[in-house]
Design a protein around this motif. Structure first.
Motif, PDB file in Angstrom:
ATOM      1  N   HIS A 291       0.846  -1.199   0.000  1.00 12.02           N
ATOM      2  CA  HIS A 291       0.000   0.000   0.000  1.00 12.02           C
ATOM      3  C   HIS A 291       0.871   1.234   0.000  1.00 12.02           C
ATOM      4  CE1 HIS A 291      -2.649  -3.240   1.293  1.00 12.02           C
ATOM      5  NE2 HIS A 291      -3.516  -2.597   0.530  1.00 12.02           N
ATOM      6  N   TRP A 292       0.610   2.102  -0.949  1.00 12.46           N
ATOM      7  CA  TRP A 292       1.471   3.256  -1.183  1.00 12.46           C
ATOM      8  C   TRP A 292       0.855   4.492  -0.538  1.00 12.46           C
ATOM      9  CZ3 TRP A 292       2.716   5.397  -6.779  1.00 12.46           C
ATOM     10  CH2 TRP A 292       3.850   6.224  -6.715  1.00 12.46           C
ATOM     11  N   GLY A 293       1.652   5.156   0.291  1.00 16.40           N
ATOM     12  CA  GLY A 293       1.178   6.330   1.034  1.00 16.40           C
ATOM     13  C   GLY A 293       0.540   7.412   0.177  1.00 16.40           C
ATOM     14  N   VAL A 294       1.076   7.632  -1.027  1.00 14.45           N
ATOM     15  CA  VAL A 294       0.511   8.711  -1.852  1.00 14.45           C
ATOM     16  C   VAL A 294      -0.924   8.391  -2.278  1.00 14.45           C
ATOM     17  CG1 VAL A 294       2.796   9.346  -2.740  1.00 14.45           C
ATOM     18  CG2 VAL A 294       1.306   7.909  -4.127  1.00 14.45           C
ATOM     19  N   LEU A 295      -1.335   7.128  -2.129  1.00 14.80           N
ATOM     20  CA  LEU A 295      -2.699   6.738  -2.517  1.00 14.80           C
ATOM     21  C   LEU A 295      -3.591   6.538  -1.293  1.00 14.80           C
ATOM     22  CD1 LEU A 295      -1.871   4.228  -5.403  1.00 14.80           C
ATOM     23  CD2 LEU A 295      -2.721   6.555  -5.636  1.00 14.80           C
ATOM     24  N   THR A 296      -3.261   7.227  -0.198  1.00 13.39           N
ATOM     25  CA  THR A 296      -4.061   7.136   1.024  1.00 13.39           C
ATOM     26  C   THR A 296      -5.517   7.491   0.716  1.00 13.39           C
ATOM     27  OG1 THR A 296      -2.142   7.719   2.333  1.00 13.39           O
ATOM     28  CG2 THR A 296      -4.265   7.956   3.419  1.00 13.39           C
ATOM     29  N   GLY A 297      -6.410   6.642   1.195  1.00 17.17           N
ATOM     30  CA  GLY A 297      -7.832   6.893   0.946  1.00 17.17           C
ATOM     31  C   GLY A 297      -8.359   6.111  -0.245  1.00 17.17           C
ATOM     32  N   ILE A 298      -7.434   5.529  -1.034  1.00 18.11           N
ATOM     33  CA  ILE A 298      -7.868   4.714  -2.175  1.00 18.11           C
ATOM     34  C   ILE A 298      -7.503   3.259  -1.896  1.00 18.11           C
ATOM     35  CG2 ILE A 298      -7.420   4.217  -4.620  1.00 18.11           C
ATOM     36  CD1 ILE A 298      -7.171   7.213  -5.062  1.00 18.11           C
ATOM     37  N   ARG A 299      -8.508   2.390  -1.900  1.00 20.89           N
ATOM     38  CA  ARG A 299      -8.222   0.966  -1.636  1.00 20.89           C
ATOM     39  C   ARG A 299      -7.500   0.388  -2.845  1.00 20.89           C
ATOM     40  NH1 ARG A 299     -13.760  -1.611  -0.295  1.00 20.89           N
ATOM     41  NH2 ARG A 299     -12.588  -3.480   0.270  1.00 20.89           N
ATOM     42  N   HIS A 300      -6.299  -0.129  -2.596  1.00 19.35           N
ATOM     43  CA  HIS A 300      -5.495  -0.644  -3.711  1.00 19.35           C
ATOM     44  C   HIS A 300      -4.499  -1.683  -3.219  1.00 19.35           C
ATOM     45  CE1 HIS A 300      -2.768   2.308  -1.919  1.00 19.35           C
ATOM     46  NE2 HIS A 300      -1.771   1.642  -2.512  1.00 19.35           N
TER      47      HIS A 300
END
Ligand SMILES: [Zn+2]
Length: 569
Positions: A291-300
């Protein structure tokens, strides 16, 4: 009563036997002709060889004496070992072969399941098309795979079969990511691979000389491991690179010593480059590597593909545009490809041949120095390591050509080898054939009549007709069972006929066309001459009666033995 049955049965056997003895039907089929330029095809991959570093080495430049150097060659995305070797062996991009990385995720399945952590799919379960090893085996070509890594078995295709499979023993691959691993231990890895390759070539040499074809695929792993551990600008990387190219040069010498060079095509290339990364510029330092911090809030879910690039699988595909915006805002990416078109990115996955069911919704390549989940000194995977070196060497290549700046791809290797070995090129092979670099064009047809002969005498006559055309004046040789039957000078359209006497047995006809001492074309075919052994009527009936008579006279003896056994019981 019993006697009557015995009589009737023996009469029946007698009739059947006399028929069998009288006529043995022939079951041979017309042999196939194959036209080929050569016999031995080799692919040597120097794993993780960074073109901007290795192209300065003396050993590297010595290879230019043996064929063509391509200065504009590229590998596929992700520029990583598994997808690159798949592209190499399957002659195509990940959207056709299916294979995007050593392990991946089924994108559509992830969209519909509830779990945040997806099931991963192995390299084997991503395979969707045919590999050159399978094509070669189906057509009777000897195949060998000598590799540094277990996952490179992907090159064998769904069947997972090759005549020879050698994988670097694990004790030699110990501690490869440790920067303090002694340099001699790194040398030994590639030496083991090259020694195994030499022993395979030596053991097949005689077979190849007698008309067999062979495909040998080799992976030298040491430089990739050294690059990750020490960085591409380190002393260790320089030394291991020099050593790897020395090994390749020694292999060329062995092939020449075995007298095979004039029938050899040898690709030497990298699977991907190696970029300098900083352990301090690691983006996923925590335990959670997905899980990549820059995509916080997006389930990925993220899969790191070699260090400098990753696939991002979105839980909800409607998040695509939002996710791309966040990545752009982070200013960490040097290229982004998305599953569907978005204005702000470099293109779609389809544009770069990456639209496999196992690719993420987004492929992101990182800016210089950055990497995802390993604190390495060197890494690869993104667009900066897509440029590779490529040599096409061998005695079959026109000696006038030494250099090409044409844009070529790693996917061009497999179709070129198919053409070289006279193999059919599957539709899934999307690469182009680099055949125009071969020695002059030639077309050749061999017909033999009759090629299947029922001998009534000790020998019979057969006629070999060879016709076709050559681009340059050449010399034609016809051999039967390795004995030269005819040689003649040919140019333009030609047609040659030769009559031969054949004795009982199987005979090999070999036709070769040479120009400048190099084989530029050839074909093999077979003649079958079979003597039919039968006795003329009525001798065959008499002979059969004797056989039956002997068999019947044995019956009382058999009965006696059975009785004796019963008494014992
Ligand atoms: Zn690699």
């Amino acid at each position: 009563m019993r006697l009557k049955i015995v009589r009737k049965t023996s009469l029946l056997i007698l009739l059947v036997l006399s028929y069998v003895l009288y006529y043995v039907p022939l079951t041979f089929t017309e042999p196939q002709h194959s036209i080929c330029l050569g016999r031995l095809a080799l692919i040597i991959v120097v794993d993780g060889a960074e073109i901007s570093i290795v192209n300065g080495l003396e050993e590297f430049n010595l290879l230019k004496n043996y064929g063509i150097y391509f200065s504009n060659a590229y590998t596929v995305l992700p520029s990583a070992t598994t997808p690159a070797h798949t592209a190499l062996a399957y002659g195509t991009y990940p959207n056709v072969s299916g294979v995007v990385y050593t392990y991946a995720v089924d994108r559509e399945e992830y969209h519909v399941t509830k779990e945040d952590i997806p099931k991963t799919v192995s390299w084997y379960d991503q395979i969707m098309s045919e590999s050159i090893v399978e094509v070669a085996r189906e057509n009777g070509v000897l195949t060998a795979l000598i590799v540094g890594k277990e996952k490179l078995k992907v090159m064998m295709g769904l069947n997972q079969v090759a005549d020879v499979l050698k994988i670097l023993p694990s004790e030699l691959a110990y501690g490869v990511y440790d920067p303090n691993l002694p340099i001699e231990a790194r040398y030994r890895q590639d030496e083991w691979i090259i020694n195994e390759t030499i022993s395979v070539i030596r053991s097949w040499s005689e077979l190849i000389h007698s008309g067999e074809y062979a495909l040998v695929i080799v992976n030298l792993p040491a430089l990739d491991w050294t690059g990750h551990a020490c960085g591409p600008e380190s002393e260790e990387y320089y030394l291991v690179a020099r050593h790897a190219f020395q090994q390749v040069l020694s292999l060329v010498d062995i092939i020449k010593a075995e007298g095979l060079w004039n029938n050899t095509l040898m690709f030497v290339l990298a699977d991907h480059g190696m970029s300098d990364t900083k352990p301090s510029k690691m983006l996923l330092p925590s335990k959670d590597k997905h899980h990549w911090g820059v995509l916080t809030g997006i389930r990925h879910y993220l899969i790191d593909t070699g260090g400098t690039a990753a696939f991002i699988y979105l839980k909800d595909k409607r998040d695509l545009e939002k996710a791309v915006k966040l990545i752009l805002k982070s200013n960490l990416a040097d290229a982004i490809y998305s599953i569907s078109p978005i204005n702000s990115v470099n293109g779609t996955l389809e544009d770069v041949g990456l639209n496999s069911p196992f690719a993420g919704d987004i492929f992101v390549s990182l800016k210089n120095g950055y990497q995802f989940s390993y604190p390495n000194e060197g890494a690869h995977g993104g667009v900066s390591t897509q440029k590779i070196f490529m040599f096409m060497l061998g005695g079959v290549i026109s000696s006038k050509l030494t250099y090409s700046n044409e844009i070529v791809s790693i996917v061009d290797v497999a179709p070129t080898i198919c053409e070289f070995l006279g193999l059919p090129i599957p539709e899934s092979f999307k690469g182009k054939t680099l055949n125009y670099f071969f020695a002059p064009k030639v077309s050749l047809k061999v017909s033999i009549s009759p090629s299947v002969i029922e001998l009534t005498d000790s020998y019979a006559e057969s006629t070999i007709l060879v016709n076709g055309s050559v681009e340059v004046p050449s010399k034609l040789y016809i051999y039967v069972d390795e004995e030269e039957i005819k040689s003649s000078d040919i140019s333009g359209e030609f047609s040659e006929t030769v009559s031969i006497k054949v004795e009982e047995g199987e005979h090999t006809v070999l036709v070769k066309i040479l120009s400048d001492g190099k084989v530029i074309g050839g074909a093999t075919s077979k003649i079958f001459a079979v003597k039919i052994r039968y006795l003329p009527l009525p001798w065959n009936l008499i002979y059969a009666s004797i056989v039956i008579g002997v068999l019947i006279s044995l019956i009382p003896l058999v009965l006696l033995i059975i009785n004796m056994k019963r008494k014992k019981l």
